[in-house]
Structures are given as C-alpha cells and as structure tokens.
Design a protein around this motif. Structure first.
Motif, PDB file in Angstrom:
ATOM      1  N   ALA A   1       0.841  -1.209   0.000  1.00 51.70           N
ATOM      2  CA  ALA A   1       0.000   0.000   0.000  1.00 51.70           C
ATOM      3  C   ALA A   1       0.871   1.253   0.000  1.00 51.70           C
ATOM      4  O   ALA A   1       0.638   2.199  -0.777  1.00 51.70           O
ATOM      5  N   ALA A   2       1.905   1.251   0.837  1.00 49.58           N
ATOM      6  CA  ALA A   2       2.762   2.445   0.928  1.00 49.58           C
ATOM      7  C   ALA A   2       3.588   2.626  -0.347  1.00 49.58           C
ATOM      8  O   ALA A   2       3.855   3.755  -0.764  1.00 49.58           O
ATOM      9  N   ARG A   3       3.961   1.482  -0.986  1.00 49.69           N
ATOM     10  CA  ARG A   3       4.688   1.595  -2.265  1.00 49.69           C
ATOM     11  C   ARG A   3       3.775   2.284  -3.289  1.00 49.69           C
ATOM     12  O   ARG A   3       4.219   3.147  -4.041  1.00 49.69           O
ATOM     13  N   GLY A   4       2.510   1.928  -3.275  1.00 52.92           N
ATOM     14  CA  GLY A   4       1.531   2.561  -4.168  1.00 52.92           C
ATOM     15  C   GLY A   4       1.371   4.042  -3.884  1.00 52.92           C
ATOM     16  O   GLY A   4       0.911   4.806  -4.739  1.00 52.92           O
ATOM     17  N   LEU A   5       1.725   4.458  -2.672  1.00 53.06           N
ATOM     18  CA  LEU A   5       1.626   5.879  -2.299  1.00 53.06           C
ATOM     19  C   LEU A   5       2.923   6.630  -2.589  1.00 53.06           C
ATOM     20  O   LEU A   5       3.042   7.817  -2.294  1.00 53.06           O
ATOM     21  N   GLY A   6       3.929   5.899  -3.102  1.00 51.93           N
ATOM     22  CA  GLY A   6       5.175   6.566  -3.494  1.00 51.93           C
ATOM     23  C   GLY A   6       6.263   6.542  -2.445  1.00 51.93           C
ATOM     24  O   GLY A   6       7.286   7.217  -2.599  1.00 51.93           O
ATOM     25  N   ALA A   7       6.075   5.756  -1.365  1.00 54.89           N
ATOM     26  CA  ALA A   7       7.126   5.689  -0.331  1.00 54.89           C
ATOM     27  C   ALA A   7       8.383   5.046  -0.917  1.00 54.89           C
ATOM     28  O   ALA A   7       8.301   4.186  -1.802  1.00 54.89           O
TER      29      ALA A   7
ATOM     30  N   GLU B   1      12.118   2.821  -0.581  1.00 49.85           N
ATOM     31  CA  GLU B   1      12.373   1.494   0.003  1.00 49.85           C
ATOM     32  C   GLU B   1      12.714   1.565   1.495  1.00 49.85           C
ATOM     33  O   GLU B   1      12.339   0.681   2.263  1.00 49.85           O
ATOM     34  N   VAL B   2      13.414   2.621   1.902  1.00 52.48           N
ATOM     35  CA  VAL B   2      13.746   2.729   3.327  1.00 52.48           C
ATOM     36  C   VAL B   2      12.472   2.978   4.142  1.00 52.48           C
ATOM     37  O   VAL B   2      12.260   2.363   5.200  1.00 52.48           O
ATOM     38  N   GLN B   3      11.605   3.838   3.629  1.00 51.83           N
ATOM     39  CA  GLN B   3      10.328   4.066   4.323  1.00 51.83           C
ATOM     40  C   GLN B   3       9.515   2.766   4.391  1.00 51.83           C
ATOM     41  O   GLN B   3       8.886   2.471   5.410  1.00 51.83           O
ATOM     42  N   LEU B   4       9.568   1.996   3.312  1.00 46.82           N
ATOM     43  CA  LEU B   4       8.824   0.719   3.296  1.00 46.82           C
ATOM     44  C   LEU B   4       9.414  -0.248   4.319  1.00 46.82           C
ATOM     45  O   LEU B   4       8.681  -0.939   5.037  1.00 46.82           O
ATOM     46  N   ASP B   5      10.746  -0.281   4.387  1.00 46.45           N
ATOM     47  CA  ASP B   5      11.393  -1.141   5.384  1.00 46.45           C
ATOM     48  C   ASP B   5      10.983  -0.723   6.805  1.00 46.45           C
ATOM     49  O   ASP B   5      10.747  -1.575   7.671  1.00 46.45           O
ATOM     50  N   GLN B   6      10.898   0.600   7.022  1.00 41.91           N
ATOM     51  CA  GLN B   6      10.521   1.067   8.372  1.00 41.91           C
ATOM     52  C   GLN B   6       9.107   0.611   8.730  1.00 41.91           C
ATOM     53  O   GLN B   6       8.833   0.228   9.876  1.00 41.91           O
ATOM     54  N   ILE B   7       8.222   0.628   7.734  1.00 44.46           N
ATOM     55  CA  ILE B   7       6.862   0.122   7.976  1.00 44.46           C
ATOM     56  C   ILE B   7       6.934  -1.370   8.311  1.00 44.46           C
ATOM     57  O   ILE B   7       6.297  -1.854   9.254  1.00 44.46           O
ATOM     58  N   GLY B   8       7.761  -2.107   7.532  1.00 48.57           N
ATOM     59  CA  GLY B   8       7.919  -3.542   7.806  1.00 48.57           C
ATOM     60  C   GLY B   8       8.421  -3.788   9.217  1.00 48.57           C
ATOM     61  O   GLY B   8       7.916  -4.665   9.921  1.00 48.57           O
ATOM     62  N   ILE B   9       9.405  -3.000   9.643  1.00 47.80           N
ATOM     63  CA  ILE B   9       9.962  -3.166  10.994  1.00 47.80           C
ATOM     64  C   ILE B   9       8.878  -2.967  12.046  1.00 47.80           C
ATOM     65  O   ILE B   9       8.781  -3.725  13.022  1.00 47.80           O
ATOM     66  N   ASP B  10       8.047  -1.938  11.847  1.00 50.62           N
ATOM     67  CA  ASP B  10       6.964  -1.696  12.815  1.00 50.62           C
ATOM     68  C   ASP B  10       6.058  -2.924  12.934  1.00 50.62           C
ATOM     69  O   ASP B  10       5.651  -3.319  14.037  1.00 50.62           O
ATOM     70  N   VAL B  11       5.738  -3.541  11.775  1.00 52.56           N
ATOM     71  CA  VAL B  11       4.842  -4.706  11.826  1.00 52.56           C
ATOM     72  C   VAL B  11       5.531  -5.886  12.523  1.00 52.56           C
ATOM     73  O   VAL B  11       4.912  -6.596  13.323  1.00 52.56           O
ATOM     74  N   THR B  12       6.834  -6.069  12.253  1.00 47.78           N
ATOM     75  CA  THR B  12       7.532  -7.181  12.934  1.00 47.78           C
ATOM     76  C   THR B  12       7.482  -6.992  14.456  1.00 47.78           C
ATOM     77  O   THR B  12       7.356  -7.956  15.205  1.00 47.78           O
TER      78      THR B  12
END
Ligand SMILES: Nc1ncnc2c1ncn2[C@@H]1O[C@H](COP(=O)(O)OP(=O)(O)OP(=O)(O)O)[C@@H](O)[C@H]1O
Ligand SMILES: O=c1ccn([C@@H]2O[C@H](COP(=O)(O)O)[C@@H](O)[C@H]2O)c(=O)[nH]1
Length: 239
Positions: free
Chosen positions: A54-60, A62-73
């Motif tokens: 979803a965030a990739r679709g919003l233009g985030a 890769e580092v921002q996407l990784d940060q989202i992933g870290i939050d979910v982990t």
C-alpha cells in the motif's frame, strides 16, 4: 544449549489467531524448560507485505517501506511476548545488546526488525552471532531451501544439506526489495557463512517440528553445515 529462533510472521500469524500464537509460545517455553537459552526473532508476514504494498503505491521509498515492515515485525513480536507471559523481555528488544542482556539474565528474548535494508532473517543471524549461539533455526513457511522458489517452479528441488557458501550462492539472485520472500535473506546467509553458524531452515507451521529439531535434531528441512576444515564440498545433496 543457546538457540536463536527466527519465526516468520507467516508462521506465527498468517491470520490473527490467539490459539496459534499460544501453540508457538508453548513450544518455545518447552524448549526453555529443557534448558535451552533462547533468543527469538519475529517476522512481519503477510500483514507487513500488505502495508508495504500500500505504501509503495503511495510513493514511499524502500527505506520508508522497510521502516513500515519493521513496525509490523515489532507488533508481531508483541503478540509472542503476550503469549509467553513471564520470563520474557516485556517489549521487543531494539538492539542485540538488549536481546543478549535478556538471555543473560535467563529470560527468553523476543525482538523484531532492527534497521532498514534487511529482513528479520538477518536480525536472527546477527543475534545468533552476537550471543554465540550453538544453533540458529529458521521456522518459516517453506519446508527448506530449494534450487528455485517451489511455489512458482515445479522443478525446484529441496536441499537436504548445504554449506553456508552454497547457501549464499542459492540466495544471491533473490530480490532484496522491502517485503520480498526468501527462505533466508542474503545478509543472513553471509552472516551464517562468516560465523560458520550451524543452521536449520524448516517448515515452522507446526510448532512441534521446532521442538523436535532443536531437542532431537529430527527435521525434514535443510541443514546448513559448515564444511569440515580441509574438505571441499563436491556436490549439493538434494531431496
Ligand atoms: N529457493 C527457494 N527456496 C525456498 N523458498 C523460496 C525460494 N525462493 C523463494 N522462496 C519463497 O520464500 C518464502 C519463505 O519466506 P517468507 O519470507 O514468505 O516467509 P517467512 O520466513 O515465514 O517470513 P515472513 O512471512 O515473516 O516474511 C516461501 O513462500 C517461498 O515461496
Ligand atoms: O531488520 C529489519 C527487519 C525487517 N525489515 C523490513 O520488514 C519487512 C518484513 O520483515 P520480514 O523479516 O521479511 O518478515 C522486510 O521485508 C523489510 O522490508 C527491515 O527493513 N529491517
């Protein structure tokens, strides 16, 4: 025996089911009762991938996407902490020092991601190296390391045993984008190679498999075994 266990988010929480999380926690607690010192690292699974897509679709980026992933982990790590109750660090460790400290005082340590650019596979390998673990286990959603992705390639063959060097060669071509899928990521494979770490990659969907593998060495997954000094691996044994 000191063991680091990486539990995929797709194994711990393919959907939110308290009973499943409890079953994984029970297996981990039973290893602790058998005398294992335990560090656990929890992945983000499908939920992390949905957020990342979803965030990739919003233009985030890769580092921002990784940060989202870290939050979910870390949210998944909190689920496991809730199921483990006492004898565990009360919040996911954010550093190897904190995780190591929890293990030193006799607790089960639980953590998720740490920094962008990797997955929790690499976190588990780094923690295993940091605490000088005897064994690193990847409880993942696939029953071992294959010559290709078994979900998309019918001719993929499972490796019964690989050296860390061979593991690196298998993993090297795989994507490192946020949210990508691999039995272990490339950094993890390199850390396993560097440390000469004994490692097992197995299907962790049934928590009892983890117990059997750690306590009895009995599993159907892939053993990553450093080649004995002075010997050159001559073939990749395959199941
Ligand atoms: N060569 C390969 N051997 C084994 N599995 C592979 C290979 N290449 C790709 N895969 C894929 O890797 C996936 C396993 O990793 P995946 O990241 O999905 O789950 P996980 O380890 O449980 O962690 P999480 O769900 O938290 O990301 C499988 O779905 C499998 O299709
Ligand atoms: O140390 C870390 C751990 C994770 N990430 C990001 O989170 C996702 C989900 O983690 P999995 O281990 O694959 O479940 C991962 O794809 C990375 O994008 C991270 O950046 N750093």
């Amino acid at each position: 025996m000191r063991v680091v266990i990486s539990i995929g988010g797709s194994v711990l929480a393919p959907e939110l089911d308290a009973r499943r999380v409890e079953a994984h926690a029970a297996a981990i607690e039973s290893l602790a009762r058998e005398g294992c010192e335990l560090g656990t690292v929890v992945g983000g699974g499908g939920v992390a991938r949905e957020y990342i897509d979803a965030a990739r679709g919003l233009g985030a980026n890769e580092v921002q996407l990784d940060q989202i992933g870290i939050d979910v982990t870390r949210i998944n790590a909190r689920l496991l902490i809730a199921a483990l109750g006492a004898g565990v660090n009360p919040a996911p460790a954010h550093s190897y020092e904190d995780a190591g400290e929890a293990i030193r005082r006799g607790d089960i340590s639980v953590m998720g991601g740490v920094v962008p650019g990797q997955t929790t596979d690499a976190v588990a390998a780094a923690l295993a190296e940091y605490v000088d673990a005897d064994l690193l286990v990847y409880a993942t959603s696939v029953d071992g390391v294959y010559s290709a992705d078994p979900r998309s390639d019918d001719s993929a063959e499972k490796f019964e045993e690989l050296t860390p060097e061979e593991l690196v060669k298998v993993i090297a071509p795989m994507s490192t984008d946020a949210g990508s899928s691999a039995p272990v990521d490339l950094l993890a494979a390199k850390l396993i190679e560097r440390a000469g770490m004994r490692t097992i990659v197995l299907d962790g969907t049934e928590p009892q498999r983890l117990e059997r593998a750690v306590l009895r060495g009995d599993h159907e997954g892939t053993d990553i075994v450093p080649a004995a000094a002075g010997t050159e691996p001559t073939y990749w044994s395959q199941r």
